[in-house]
Design a protein around this motif. Structure first.
Motif, mmCIF file in Angstrom:
data_model
loop_
_atom_site.group_PDB
_atom_site.id
_atom_site.type_symbol
_atom_site.label_atom_id
_atom_site.label_comp_id
_atom_site.label_asym_id
_atom_site.label_seq_id
_atom_site.Cartn_x
_atom_site.Cartn_y
_atom_site.Cartn_z
ATOM 1 N N VAL A 269 8.767 9.393 1.256
ATOM 2 C CA VAL A 269 9.626 8.417 1.919
ATOM 3 C C VAL A 269 8.864 7.828 3.100
ATOM 4 C CG1 VAL A 269 10.710 10.124 3.454
ATOM 5 C CG2 VAL A 269 11.972 8.052 2.846
ATOM 6 N N ALA A 270 9.145 6.567 3.414
ATOM 7 C CA ALA A 270 8.552 5.927 4.588
ATOM 8 C C ALA A 270 9.467 4.799 5.020
ATOM 9 C CB ALA A 270 7.156 5.390 4.286
ATOM 10 N N PRO B 282 15.487 11.796 -3.970
ATOM 11 C CA PRO B 282 15.831 11.414 -5.348
ATOM 12 C C PRO B 282 15.020 10.249 -5.892
ATOM 13 C CG PRO B 282 17.626 10.883 -3.837
ATOM 14 C CD PRO B 282 16.603 11.648 -3.058
ATOM 15 N N ALA B 283 14.486 9.404 -5.015
ATOM 16 C CA ALA B 283 13.710 8.261 -5.485
ATOM 17 C C ALA B 283 12.234 8.601 -5.706
ATOM 18 C CB ALA B 283 13.811 7.097 -4.502
ATOM 19 N N ALA B 284 11.812 9.799 -5.294
ATOM 20 C CA ALA B 284 10.410 10.186 -5.438
ATOM 21 C C ALA B 284 10.105 10.537 -6.886
ATOM 22 C CB ALA B 284 10.088 11.384 -4.533
ATOM 23 N N PRO B 285 8.922 10.158 -7.373
ATOM 24 C CA PRO B 285 8.538 10.535 -8.737
ATOM 25 C C PRO B 285 8.490 12.057 -8.867
ATOM 26 C CG PRO B 285 6.983 8.942 -7.821
ATOM 27 C CD PRO B 285 7.907 9.369 -6.716
ATOM 28 N N GLU B 286 8.791 12.543 -10.031
ATOM 29 C CA GLU B 286 8.706 13.988 -10.284
ATOM 30 C C GLU B 286 7.257 14.428 -10.158
ATOM 31 O OE1 GLU B 286 11.199 16.242 -10.881
ATOM 32 O OE2 GLU B 286 12.558 14.602 -10.394
ATOM 33 N N GLY B 287 7.019 15.532 -9.451
ATOM 34 C CA GLY B 287 5.649 15.998 -9.221
ATOM 35 C C GLY B 287 5.203 17.027 -10.092
ATOM 36 N N GLY C 220 6.895 3.537 12.806
ATOM 37 C CA GLY C 220 7.126 3.902 11.422
ATOM 38 C C GLY C 220 6.917 5.384 11.214
ATOM 39 N N PHE C 221 7.496 5.890 10.118
ATOM 40 C CA PHE C 221 7.480 7.315 9.838
ATOM 41 C C PHE C 221 7.468 7.522 8.330
ATOM 42 C CE2 PHE C 221 10.190 10.893 8.581
ATOM 43 C CZ PHE C 221 9.589 11.952 9.239
ATOM 44 N N GLY C 222 6.808 8.554 7.893
ATOM 45 C CA GLY C 222 6.833 8.900 6.478
ATOM 46 C C GLY C 222 6.631 10.383 6.277
ATOM 47 N N TYR D 237 0.833 -1.200 0.000
ATOM 48 C CA TYR D 237 0.000 0.000 0.000
ATOM 49 C C TYR D 237 0.873 1.258 0.000
ATOM 50 C CZ TYR D 237 -3.860 3.131 1.162
ATOM 51 O OH TYR D 237 -4.786 4.139 1.143
ATOM 52 N N LEU D 238 1.901 1.274 0.865
ATOM 53 C CA LEU D 238 2.799 2.434 0.906
ATOM 54 C C LEU D 238 3.592 2.561 -0.390
ATOM 55 C CD1 LEU D 238 4.108 2.430 4.584
ATOM 56 C CD2 LEU D 238 2.158 3.666 3.601
#
Length: 120
Positions: A55-56, A115-120, A71-73, A43-44
């Motif tokens: 990030v999480a 850096p791993a996040a999709p471009e928004g 946990g943290f995100g 899901y995350l």
């Protein structure tokens, strides 16, 4: 929205997601808890793929009593309520393995990079 601190620099606003052990966690059978943990991870991952979650991960909250976080995100959608609604729909949260809180997090503008996040 939180009261923005008075600082001499710009701030970026994020949604901080904190997971805690849920009310059903200890009562669940081991197999059920493992299945829910796997569903939680998927899901995350889906939220991250959609660009909702930056990030999480897990945290070691053993030092905090009586209610350690597990946990943290971070998210950056502009809406604590929208993020809360999404993470409350997490299968592991709905089943009580985890409970969640979503807060506003402020950081100096540009100080966090994903850096791993999709471009928004």
């Amino acid at each position: 929205m939180v009261d923005t601190p008075r600082v001499d620099y710009a701030l970026d606003t994020y949604e901080c997601i904190v997971f805690y052990p849920g009310p059903a966690g200890r009562a669940l059978r081991t197999e059920t808890a493992r299945r829910l943990q796997a569903e939680h991870s998927r899901y995350l991952d889906a939220l991250r793929d959609r660009g909702v979650l930056l990030v999480a991960g897990a945290v070691d909250g053993r030092a905090r009593h009586p209610d350690p976080p597990c946990g943290f995100g971070l998210s950056r959608t502009g809406s604590v309520d929208d993020v809360r609604m999404l993470v409350e729909a997490d299968p592991a949260v709905r089943a009580g393995l985890y409970r969640v809180d979503v807060l506003t997090f402020l950081a100096p503008a540009g100080s966090l990079v994903f850096p791993a996040a999709p471009e928004g």
